[in-house]
Design a protein around this motif. Structure first.
Motif, PDB file in Angstrom:
ATOM      1  N   TYR A 161       0.861  -1.179   0.000  1.00  0.00           N
ATOM      2  CA  TYR A 161       0.000   0.000   0.000  1.00  0.00           C
ATOM      3  C   TYR A 161       0.898   1.230   0.000  1.00  0.00           C
ATOM      4  O   TYR A 161       1.703   1.415   0.907  1.00  0.00           O
ATOM      5  N   LEU A 162       0.749   2.032  -1.023  1.00  0.00           N
ATOM      6  CA  LEU A 162       1.590   3.202  -1.209  1.00  0.00           C
ATOM      7  C   LEU A 162       0.801   4.444  -0.844  1.00  0.00           C
ATOM      8  O   LEU A 162      -0.325   4.622  -1.309  1.00  0.00           O
ATOM      9  N   VAL A 210      -1.689  -6.001   9.667  1.00  0.00           N
ATOM     10  CA  VAL A 210      -1.912  -7.002   8.619  1.00  0.00           C
ATOM     11  C   VAL A 210      -0.576  -7.354   7.969  1.00  0.00           C
ATOM     12  O   VAL A 210       0.407  -6.625   8.091  1.00  0.00           O
ATOM     13  N   ASP A 211      -0.551  -8.463   7.244  1.00  0.00           N
ATOM     14  CA  ASP A 211       0.661  -8.925   6.565  1.00  0.00           C
ATOM     15  C   ASP A 211       0.797  -8.164   5.248  1.00  0.00           C
ATOM     16  O   ASP A 211       0.408  -8.665   4.192  1.00  0.00           O
ATOM     17  N   ALA A 212       1.305  -6.926   5.331  1.00  0.00           N
ATOM     18  CA  ALA A 212       1.415  -6.049   4.164  1.00  0.00           C
ATOM     19  C   ALA A 212       2.559  -5.072   4.376  1.00  0.00           C
ATOM     20  O   ALA A 212       3.112  -4.966   5.476  1.00  0.00           O
ATOM     21  N   LEU A 213       2.887  -4.359   3.309  1.00  0.00           N
ATOM     22  CA  LEU A 213       3.905  -3.305   3.360  1.00  0.00           C
ATOM     23  C   LEU A 213       3.216  -1.967   3.120  1.00  0.00           C
ATOM     24  O   LEU A 213       2.355  -1.859   2.242  1.00  0.00           O
ATOM     25  N   PHE A 214       3.604  -0.957   3.885  1.00  0.00           N
ATOM     26  CA  PHE A 214       3.062   0.389   3.737  1.00  0.00           C
ATOM     27  C   PHE A 214       4.226   1.315   3.401  1.00  0.00           C
ATOM     28  O   PHE A 214       5.205   1.381   4.140  1.00  0.00           O
ATOM     29  N   LEU A 220      12.484   7.375   1.389  1.00  0.00           N
ATOM     30  CA  LEU A 220      11.377   6.435   1.357  1.00  0.00           C
ATOM     31  C   LEU A 220      11.393   5.616   2.644  1.00  0.00           C
ATOM     32  O   LEU A 220      12.465   5.238   3.119  1.00  0.00           O
ATOM     33  N   LYS A 221      10.203   5.378   3.212  1.00  0.00           N
ATOM     34  CA  LYS A 221      10.077   4.507   4.380  1.00  0.00           C
ATOM     35  C   LYS A 221       9.051   3.432   4.075  1.00  0.00           C
ATOM     36  O   LYS A 221       8.035   3.700   3.437  1.00  0.00           O
ATOM     37  N   ILE A 222       9.334   2.223   4.564  1.00  0.00           N
ATOM     38  CA  ILE A 222       8.417   1.096   4.412  1.00  0.00           C
ATOM     39  C   ILE A 222       8.170   0.513   5.795  1.00  0.00           C
ATOM     40  O   ILE A 222       9.117   0.164   6.508  1.00  0.00           O
ATOM     41  N   LEU A 223       6.902   0.428   6.158  1.00  0.00           N
ATOM     42  CA  LEU A 223       6.495  -0.126   7.441  1.00  0.00           C
ATOM     43  C   LEU A 223       5.970  -1.542   7.220  1.00  0.00           C
ATOM     44  O   LEU A 223       5.146  -1.764   6.329  1.00  0.00           O
ATOM     45  N   GLU A 224       6.446  -2.490   8.034  1.00  0.00           N
ATOM     46  CA  GLU A 224       6.030  -3.881   7.901  1.00  0.00           C
ATOM     47  C   GLU A 224       5.872  -4.525   9.276  1.00  0.00           C
ATOM     48  O   GLU A 224       6.746  -4.407  10.126  1.00  0.00           O
ATOM     49  N   THR A 284      -2.421   0.512  -4.528  1.00  0.00           N
ATOM     50  CA  THR A 284      -2.008  -0.850  -4.210  1.00  0.00           C
ATOM     51  C   THR A 284      -1.056  -1.331  -5.296  1.00  0.00           C
ATOM     52  O   THR A 284      -1.328  -1.170  -6.477  1.00  0.00           O
ATOM     53  N   LEU A 285       0.079  -1.880  -4.868  1.00  0.00           N
ATOM     54  CA  LEU A 285       1.081  -2.414  -5.783  1.00  0.00           C
ATOM     55  C   LEU A 285       1.357  -3.865  -5.404  1.00  0.00           C
ATOM     56  O   LEU A 285       0.990  -4.309  -4.327  1.00  0.00           O
TER      57      LEU A 285
END
Length: 116
Positions: free
Chosen positions: A9-10, A38-42, A52-56, A86-87
């Protein structure tokens, strides 16, 4: 970078990169209307599109990935288009590697030379 087959999710537009895990979790809940557990990347990007930051969530804690470009910028959708996108993981990899690829594909301008 490989993230497996998790949904991505971007967050379109810019995000304040001073936000840590708790601040980004709040954005996920309010902007995405999703559960950050949830089991996803933000994925979030700053205004100048060089960070860029990615939360998991991995089941027992959060990971926060951070990338800062020394040159160039990420191609990032504005919030005028949508709030979130959504990617898949392959599209995320292309987005992350896009700045590197763009730099590699740039060529020096060929100037006209006079032949005498």
């Amino acid at each position: 970078m490989q993230f497996g087959e998790k949904p991505v999710y971007l967050c379109c537009g810019c995000t304040d990169m001073r936000k840590s895990i708790n601040g980004l979790m709040t954005l996920v809940q309010h902007s995405f209307s999703l559960d950050p557990f949830v089991d996803a990347l933000f994925v979030f990007c700053n205004r100048s599109r060089d960070r860029l930051k990615i939360l998991e969530w991995d089941g027992d804690g959060f990971w926060l990935y951070f990338k800062r470009l020394e040159r160039g910028h990420f191609r990032w959708p504005s919030s005028d288009e949508e709030t979130t996108m959504t990617l898949n993981s392959e599209e995320l990899s292309c987005l992350i590697d896009g700045a590197r690829l763009e730099k590699k594909l740039r060529r020096s301008e060929v100037l006209e030379h006079n032949i005498s």
